[in-house]
Scaffold this motif. Structure first.
Motif, PDB file in Angstrom:
ATOM      1  N   THR A  55      59.057  33.927  23.447  1.00 43.99           N
ATOM      2  CA  THR A  55      58.694  35.052  22.591  1.00 43.99           C
ATOM      3  C   THR A  55      57.906  34.514  21.397  1.00 43.99           C
ATOM      4  N   PHE A  61      62.296  33.242  27.003  1.00 40.09           N
ATOM      5  CA  PHE A  61      62.379  34.588  27.564  1.00 40.09           C
ATOM      6  C   PHE A  61      62.707  34.484  29.040  1.00 40.09           C
ATOM      7  N   THR A 128      59.275  43.554  23.614  1.00 41.58           N
ATOM      8  CA  THR A 128      59.257  42.104  23.725  1.00 41.58           C
ATOM      9  C   THR A 128      57.821  41.650  23.515  1.00 41.58           C
TER      10      THR A 128
END
Length: 181
Positions: A55, A61, A128
């Motif tokens: 991220t 992630f 995200t």
């Protein structure tokens, strides 16, 4: 005395089926209206979603978390004049398709912490934001550049790609993909 015994017996008779239904040691098949049902199987992760990513804040992630639903990737960059405004539209797309589509923003080189403050869906929480400092994700998904959308179906197949300027056709594609009218 007889009434107390009768009341206790009646109470035990009524409670026994309830305790049998809530036993924590149930290991058999799940039962539903149609009888035994299989326990939900884990969704296979499509090859397209097997990649390493971080991220924008540097956290790992888990791309496997995207399996099982369509995935909309929005690529943006630090020098993109339209991207801050497009972040609001991306957040609106995430809200409209909440729970049916994973929406992920991908920050190009120099984007720093990204457009996280801009792209905050009202209903779905924050998007995200993945860091793509070396253009590895842009190259992997063959994104034309900044302010580009790539839509993958639940099997990881590429079903749409286009610029941020054409979110109307993207929204129709998303709706068709998830079965909305």
């Amino acid at each position: 005395m007889r009434s107390r015994i009768a009341t206790a017996a009646l109470f035990a008779a009524l409670c026994l089926p309830l305790t049998a239904c809530t036993s924590p040691e149930t290991t058999g098949p799940l039962l539903g209206a149609a009888g035994p049902q299989a326990r939900p199987a884990e969704r296979a992760v499509p090859d397209a979603l097997r990649f390493a990513a971080k991220t924008v804040d540097g956290s790992d992630f888990d791309t496997a978390s995207l399996a099982g639903k369509p995935v909309l990737l929005w690529f943006y960059g630090a020098t993109c004049a339209e991207c801050p405004a497009q972040a609001f539209e991306t957040a609106a797309l995430a809200d409209r398709h909440l729970g049916r589509v994973h929406v992920v923003a991908v920050a190009g080189p120099g984007a720093g912490a990204g457009l996280q403050g801009f792209a905050a869906p009202a209903a779905g929480g924050p998007l995200t934001h993945l860091a793509d400092a070396q253009h590895a994700l842009r190259d992997r998904f063959r994104a034309a550049g900044v302010n580009t959308y790539v839509l993958l179906d639940e099997d990881g197949e590429d079903v749409y790609r286009g610029s941020g300027a054409d979110t109307g056709s993207l929204d129709r594609e998303l709706a068709a993909l998830v079965g909305e009218d």
